[in-house]
Design a protein around this motif. Structure first.
Motif, PDB file in Angstrom:
ATOM      1  N   GLU A  78      25.886  35.789  47.908  1.00 48.40           N
ATOM      2  CA  GLU A  78      25.647  34.393  47.527  1.00 48.40           C
ATOM      3  C   GLU A  78      25.469  34.288  46.020  1.00 48.40           C
ATOM      4  N   GLY A  79      26.189  33.342  45.417  1.00 47.13           N
ATOM      5  CA  GLY A  79      26.085  33.127  43.984  1.00 47.13           C
ATOM      6  C   GLY A  79      27.038  33.970  43.155  1.00 47.13           C
ATOM      7  N   TYR A  80      27.794  34.857  43.802  1.00 49.83           N
ATOM      8  CA  TYR A  80      28.757  35.692  43.095  1.00 49.83           C
ATOM      9  C   TYR A  80      30.171  35.181  43.354  1.00 49.83           C
ATOM     10  N   GLY A  81      31.010  35.299  42.351  1.00 49.56           N
ATOM     11  CA  GLY A  81      32.402  34.900  42.485  1.00 49.56           C
ATOM     12  C   GLY A  81      33.318  36.099  42.424  1.00 49.56           C
ATOM     13  N   ILE A  92      42.749  46.813  37.311  1.00 57.41           N
ATOM     14  CA  ILE A  92      42.424  48.054  36.605  1.00 57.41           C
ATOM     15  C   ILE A  92      42.927  47.987  35.168  1.00 57.41           C
ATOM     16  N   SER A  93      44.125  47.472  34.988  1.00 56.69           N
ATOM     17  CA  SER A  93      44.697  47.330  33.652  1.00 56.69           C
ATOM     18  C   SER A  93      43.906  46.331  32.806  1.00 56.69           C
ATOM     19  N   LEU A  94      43.504  45.211  33.414  1.00 62.39           N
ATOM     20  CA  LEU A  94      42.775  44.184  32.675  1.00 62.39           C
ATOM     21  C   LEU A  94      41.394  44.670  32.254  1.00 62.39           C
ATOM     22  N   VAL A  95      40.742  45.448  33.106  1.00 62.30           N
ATOM     23  CA  VAL A  95      39.449  46.019  32.732  1.00 62.30           C
ATOM     24  C   VAL A  95      39.606  46.901  31.502  1.00 62.30           C
ATOM     25  N   ALA A  96      40.635  47.736  31.500  1.00 64.12           N
ATOM     26  CA  ALA A  96      40.860  48.617  30.346  1.00 64.12           C
ATOM     27  C   ALA A  96      41.142  47.808  29.085  1.00 64.12           C
ATOM     28  N   ALA A 233      31.585  40.717  40.334  1.00 67.38           N
ATOM     29  CA  ALA A 233      30.577  41.226  39.409  1.00 67.38           C
ATOM     30  C   ALA A 233      29.731  40.027  38.985  1.00 67.38           C
ATOM     31  N   THR A 234      28.828  40.237  38.044  1.00 62.56           N
ATOM     32  CA  THR A 234      28.068  39.101  37.518  1.00 62.56           C
ATOM     33  C   THR A 234      29.018  38.068  36.917  1.00 62.56           C
ATOM     34  N   ALA A 239      33.593  36.501  33.481  1.00 62.62           N
ATOM     35  CA  ALA A 239      34.073  35.571  32.444  1.00 62.62           C
ATOM     36  C   ALA A 239      34.767  36.327  31.313  1.00 62.62           C
ATOM     37  N   GLU A 240      34.247  37.500  30.961  1.00 64.64           N
ATOM     38  CA  GLU A 240      34.872  38.281  29.905  1.00 64.64           C
ATOM     39  C   GLU A 240      36.197  38.881  30.371  1.00 64.64           C
ATOM     40  N   PHE A 241      36.232  39.410  31.586  1.00 62.21           N
ATOM     41  CA  PHE A 241      37.483  39.961  32.108  1.00 62.21           C
ATOM     42  C   PHE A 241      38.543  38.876  32.261  1.00 62.21           C
TER      43      PHE A 241
END
Length: 359
Positions: A78-81, A92-96, A233-234, A239-241
């Motif tokens: 609950e509260g996570y997207g 995986i590529s976007l995280v890197a 994730a939070t 938002a950053e990813f």
């Protein structure tokens, strides 16, 4: 100097492209795919939905309805997207991309042998990849992981739960030690591509550990063809990813099909239950064969070691049976073969041919 030498990076020129074996006419047990198709009634229903998809329009990049359905069906806290990707590979590529730095390369750590896309994504983004070998029984070398984390202070640690290519499910207490060791350094990604077959997850731990990311895919659930991955994730991390995600990365046909699948998730869950049962039956049958060592698996595949894996692999190919020969991937995998768990009929067919090849 040729045009290629002038414009293509040296490390890319030195690489080989990701190879996918031609499987036409083969019993295909090399890619951890679900063997079951949709029941006929659901095929008709899906067709009626797809025919009404507006192919002339871009997707709405928020994907609000699909995200809501995934959150509801897949146990997102609950509260996570979630953030969506064109398969887990894109995530995986976007995280890197998001974590790479220019002046001093950020570092990524993962157990090896492991999923090749971790190292490749690090390389392409300009991160340094550090592989920590598993123990000889394919369990996690937790102390080595913790030492590497302390020495290298990585931005990202990947832990596959269950692990590919071994099928190992790492101990929860060991994973938590790693998450806690990374709390002041970076993120830990629990890659749960095979979660439907493990019946274990770190998704519920997200509110406890702000540096935890849980990544999944619908590929192994029976939807490999639509290429859809997601991660939670939070809100701050997502938002950053999301800043490096292409705005229309999930196409409208994938979106419509995935929404349909969430509406009928019970069908896919029943298929996963059959595969889990078949995994145990196949493992027991293989263990009875002479010279075959079967490693414990919580995924939809089995890793086995035999005295002459290369010879048996070639014999199976000649009989139109396609599995994965893992020996060249890492020294720990010498004489290992990876076999996708399939339907009862295909498993019997494989066992008959495999038994004949090892005689």
């Amino acid at each position: 100097m040729s045009l290629i030498d002038q414009v293509i990076r040296p490390d890319v020129r030195a690489m080989s492209a990701y190879a996918v074996a031609d499987s036409e006419g083969f019993l295909k047990l090399d890619a951890m795919e679900n063997p079951y198709t949709l029941p006929q009634a659901l095929k008709v229903e899906l067709a009626s939905r797809l025919v009404n998809v507006a192919l002339n329009r871009y997707p709405v990049p928020s994907y609000t309805n699909l995200k809501a359905k995934i959150c509801r069906c897949m146990g997102i806290p609950e509260g996570y997207g979630i953030m969506l990707g064109n398969g887990s590979d894109e995530l995986i590529s976007l995280v890197a991309q998001a974590c790479a730095t220019k002046d001093h390369p950020a570092k990524m750590i993962a157990p090896v042998p492991g999923f090749v896309m971790y190292a490749l994504s690090a390389q392409f983004a300009g991160m340094e990849f550090i592989g920590i070998p598993l123990k000889t029984d394919f369990t996690l070398d937790t102390e080595a992981m913790l030492s590497a984390i302390e020495e290298h202070r990585p931005a990202v640690v990947y832990l596959s739960q269950p692990h590919n290519p071994t099928g190992t499910l790492f101990e929860e207490k060991d994973v938590i030690r790693i998450i806690e060791a990374m709390s002041d350094k970076g993120i830990v990604i629990s890659d749960e591509a095979y979660q439907p077959f493990a019946e274990a997850s770190f998704m519920s731990k997200l509110p406890v550990y702000p540096n935890l990311v849980v990544m999944r895919t619908v590929s192994k659930l029976g939807l490999a063809g639509i290429r859809l991955g997601y991660m939670s994730a939070t809100a701050e991390l997502l938002a950053e990813f999301d800043k490096v995600r292409p705005p229309y990365n999930v196409n409208v046909l994938t979106e419509a099909t995935a929404e349909f699948a969430m509406d009928h998730i019970d069908v896919f869950n029943r298929q996963a239950a059959i595969i889990r049962s078949e995994r145990e039956k196949l493992a027991q049958a293989l263990e009875k064969l002479p010279g075959v060592e079967v490693f414990p698996s919580r995924a939809n595949f089995l890793l086995v070691r035999i005295p002459d894996a290369n010879e048996v692999f070639e014999k199976l190919l000649s009989r139109k049976i396609l599995i994965k020969n893992m020996g060249k991937m890492h020294t720990l995998l010498q004489n290992c073969l990876r076999i996708t768990v399939s339907s009862p009929e295909e498993n019997r067919q494989f066992l008959d041919q495999f038994s004949a090849c090892i005689q």
